[in-house]
Design a protein around this motif. Sequence first.
Motif, PDB file in Angstrom:
ATOM      1  N   ASN A 158       0.847  -1.183   0.000  1.00  0.00           N
ATOM      2  CA  ASN A 158       0.000   0.000   0.000  1.00  0.00           C
ATOM      3  C   ASN A 158       0.887   1.239   0.000  1.00  0.00           C
ATOM      4  O   ASN A 158       1.825   1.336   0.803  1.00  0.00           O
ATOM      5  N   PHE A 159       0.598   2.186  -0.890  1.00  0.00           N
ATOM      6  CA  PHE A 159       1.469   3.344  -1.073  1.00  0.00           C
ATOM      7  C   PHE A 159       0.828   4.609  -0.513  1.00  0.00           C
ATOM      8  O   PHE A 159      -0.363   4.850  -0.692  1.00  0.00           O
ATOM      9  N   HIS A 160       1.662   5.413   0.158  1.00  0.00           N
ATOM     10  CA  HIS A 160       1.203   6.649   0.789  1.00  0.00           C
ATOM     11  C   HIS A 160       2.141   7.785   0.383  1.00  0.00           C
ATOM     12  O   HIS A 160       3.365   7.634   0.431  1.00  0.00           O
ATOM     13  N   THR A 161       1.579   8.920   0.000  1.00  0.00           N
ATOM     14  CA  THR A 161       2.367  10.093  -0.358  1.00  0.00           C
ATOM     15  C   THR A 161       2.480  11.008   0.849  1.00  0.00           C
ATOM     16  O   THR A 161       1.469  11.417   1.431  1.00  0.00           O
ATOM     17  N   VAL A 162       3.707  11.326   1.236  1.00  0.00           N
ATOM     18  CA  VAL A 162       3.962  12.151   2.415  1.00  0.00           C
ATOM     19  C   VAL A 162       4.004  13.619   2.018  1.00  0.00           C
ATOM     20  O   VAL A 162       4.577  13.982   0.985  1.00  0.00           O
ATOM     21  N   GLU A 163       3.387  14.471   2.829  1.00  0.00           N
ATOM     22  CA  GLU A 163       3.449  15.914   2.620  1.00  0.00           C
ATOM     23  C   GLU A 163       4.520  16.501   3.527  1.00  0.00           C
ATOM     24  O   GLU A 163       4.532  16.248   4.739  1.00  0.00           O
ATOM     25  N   GLU A 164       5.435  17.277   2.938  1.00  0.00           N
ATOM     26  CA  GLU A 164       6.525  17.857   3.709  1.00  0.00           C
ATOM     27  C   GLU A 164       5.997  18.714   4.853  1.00  0.00           C
ATOM     28  O   GLU A 164       5.092  19.533   4.688  1.00  0.00           O
ATOM     29  N   GLY A 165       6.561  18.486   6.046  1.00  0.00           N
ATOM     30  CA  GLY A 165       6.194  19.288   7.207  1.00  0.00           C
ATOM     31  C   GLY A 165       4.873  18.924   7.846  1.00  0.00           C
ATOM     32  O   GLY A 165       4.497  19.516   8.861  1.00  0.00           O
ATOM     33  N   LYS A 166       4.161  17.966   7.289  1.00  0.00           N
ATOM     34  CA  LYS A 166       2.887  17.557   7.864  1.00  0.00           C
ATOM     35  C   LYS A 166       3.098  16.293   8.692  1.00  0.00           C
ATOM     36  O   LYS A 166       3.330  15.211   8.171  1.00  0.00           O
ATOM     37  N   GLN A 167       3.014  16.455  10.003  1.00  0.00           N
ATOM     38  CA  GLN A 167       3.285  15.343  10.909  1.00  0.00           C
ATOM     39  C   GLN A 167       2.166  14.303  10.861  1.00  0.00           C
ATOM     40  O   GLN A 167       0.994  14.638  10.734  1.00  0.00           O
ATOM     41  N   PHE A 168       2.554  13.049  10.959  1.00  0.00           N
ATOM     42  CA  PHE A 168       1.574  11.971  11.096  1.00  0.00           C
ATOM     43  C   PHE A 168       2.145  10.930  12.039  1.00  0.00           C
ATOM     44  O   PHE A 168       3.307  11.023  12.464  1.00  0.00           O
ATOM     45  N   GLU A 169       1.345   9.954  12.398  1.00  0.00           N
ATOM     46  CA  GLU A 169       1.781   8.951  13.364  1.00  0.00           C
ATOM     47  C   GLU A 169       1.666   7.545  12.798  1.00  0.00           C
ATOM     48  O   GLU A 169       0.758   7.243  12.015  1.00  0.00           O
ATOM     49  N   ILE A 170       2.607   6.714  13.213  1.00  0.00           N
ATOM     50  CA  ILE A 170       2.590   5.283  12.902  1.00  0.00           C
ATOM     51  C   ILE A 170       2.683   4.536  14.222  1.00  0.00           C
ATOM     52  O   ILE A 170       3.733   4.550  14.877  1.00  0.00           O
ATOM     53  N   GLU A 171       1.583   3.986  14.639  1.00  0.00           N
ATOM     54  CA  GLU A 171       1.531   3.218  15.882  1.00  0.00           C
ATOM     55  C   GLU A 171       2.187   3.971  17.036  1.00  0.00           C
ATOM     56  O   GLU A 171       3.012   3.435  17.774  1.00  0.00           O
ATOM     57  N   GLY A 172       1.826   5.251  17.161  1.00  0.00           N
ATOM     58  CA  GLY A 172       2.299   6.077  18.259  1.00  0.00           C
ATOM     59  C   GLY A 172       3.606   6.798  17.998  1.00  0.00           C
ATOM     60  O   GLY A 172       4.020   7.653  18.798  1.00  0.00           O
ATOM     61  N   ILE A 173       4.289   6.490  16.897  1.00  0.00           N
ATOM     62  CA  ILE A 173       5.545   7.149  16.558  1.00  0.00           C
ATOM     63  C   ILE A 173       5.241   8.373  15.693  1.00  0.00           C
ATOM     64  O   ILE A 173       4.617   8.254  14.634  1.00  0.00           O
ATOM     65  N   LYS A 174       5.684   9.546  16.116  1.00  0.00           N
ATOM     66  CA  LYS A 174       5.468  10.772  15.351  1.00  0.00           C
ATOM     67  C   LYS A 174       6.489  10.848  14.218  1.00  0.00           C
ATOM     68  O   LYS A 174       7.684  10.697  14.437  1.00  0.00           O
ATOM     69  N   VAL A 175       6.003  11.094  13.016  1.00  0.00           N
ATOM     70  CA  VAL A 175       6.859  11.137  11.829  1.00  0.00           C
ATOM     71  C   VAL A 175       6.761  12.517  11.187  1.00  0.00           C
ATOM     72  O   VAL A 175       5.666  13.029  10.960  1.00  0.00           O
TER      73      VAL A 175
END
Length: 310
Positions: A158-175
């Motif tokens: 499954n592919f996800h496009t990341v937006e620069e500077g927009k924080q998101f989380e993966i199982e509690g880890i802030k990315v």
Amino acid sequence: MKITFWGVRGSVPTPLSPQQIQSKIMAAIQRAKPEDLENSETRAKFISTLPQWIFGTTGGNTSCVELVHNKTHIILDAGTGIRALGKARKCPDKYYLFFSHLHWDHIHGLPFFDHCFNQDCQFEVYSHYEQAEQYLRDQVKVPYSPPDVVQALSKKFNFHTVEEGKQFEIEGIKVNSHRMRHPGGCSAFSFEIDGKKFVYATDVELKSTDYSKPQKGGEVFKNANAIVIDSQYTVEEVYRKENWGHSAFCYAIDFAVYWNIKKVYLFHHEPAYDDKKLNSILQAARWYAQYINHSDVEVNLAKETQEITL
């Protein structure tokens, strides 16, 4: 979180040559005294005193770093180092696979990653490329790979496009992410949990302006506990290879000081450098940190199978 290096070279894989192995043997022999070779105990003690560049190796696989926190498995880039990861680890139910960019030395290990062929394993793929799925398919399509590789990589990705500077989380880890200066673009990523922050910032051409004025990217770099950062060149090479997209080790130290990062792991090593040369770069980097009155910055050389715990 635990970080493991599986591939640390830049540009192309660089296996040890016969000449390099012979040089290591000669360097060891020249250091040995008769009493060092008397028995197995003295030989083992002698070996343990050899410099790391003689006794071991930095490694020749291209970029791949593993981050594990509890049952969350994250892979940063899929250079040839990912093959060794697949041989060393049991396959989890899911991987989060991040691509800094899609140059060959960061993707060409993927078709050789055993876990890609495990249909019980799901892959969540993150990058700044909207067409990442097509790009990755293109590198393994016939005639470049056997048909079964294409089929395997078409399932459970499954592919996800990341937006620069927009924080998101993966199982509690802030990315968080930040775009870096590199031909064709490249992204740095930070991973933060339980007050610990780890930054992966390969393939970047740092400039003096990066330290002379307020810069974007504070959410990614500021006060990180450790950073893995491009340091492929010496200063002399940086001037000769301007706009090639890589940095000198002293620039990496300056960058860490600017963002108050205490641990630096020099990464994306020049394929032309042997272990002795890389060791000399490490010593020069540590000397430079002292020279600029920042001996509190811990400088390390990223080496294959090396582990960091934050």
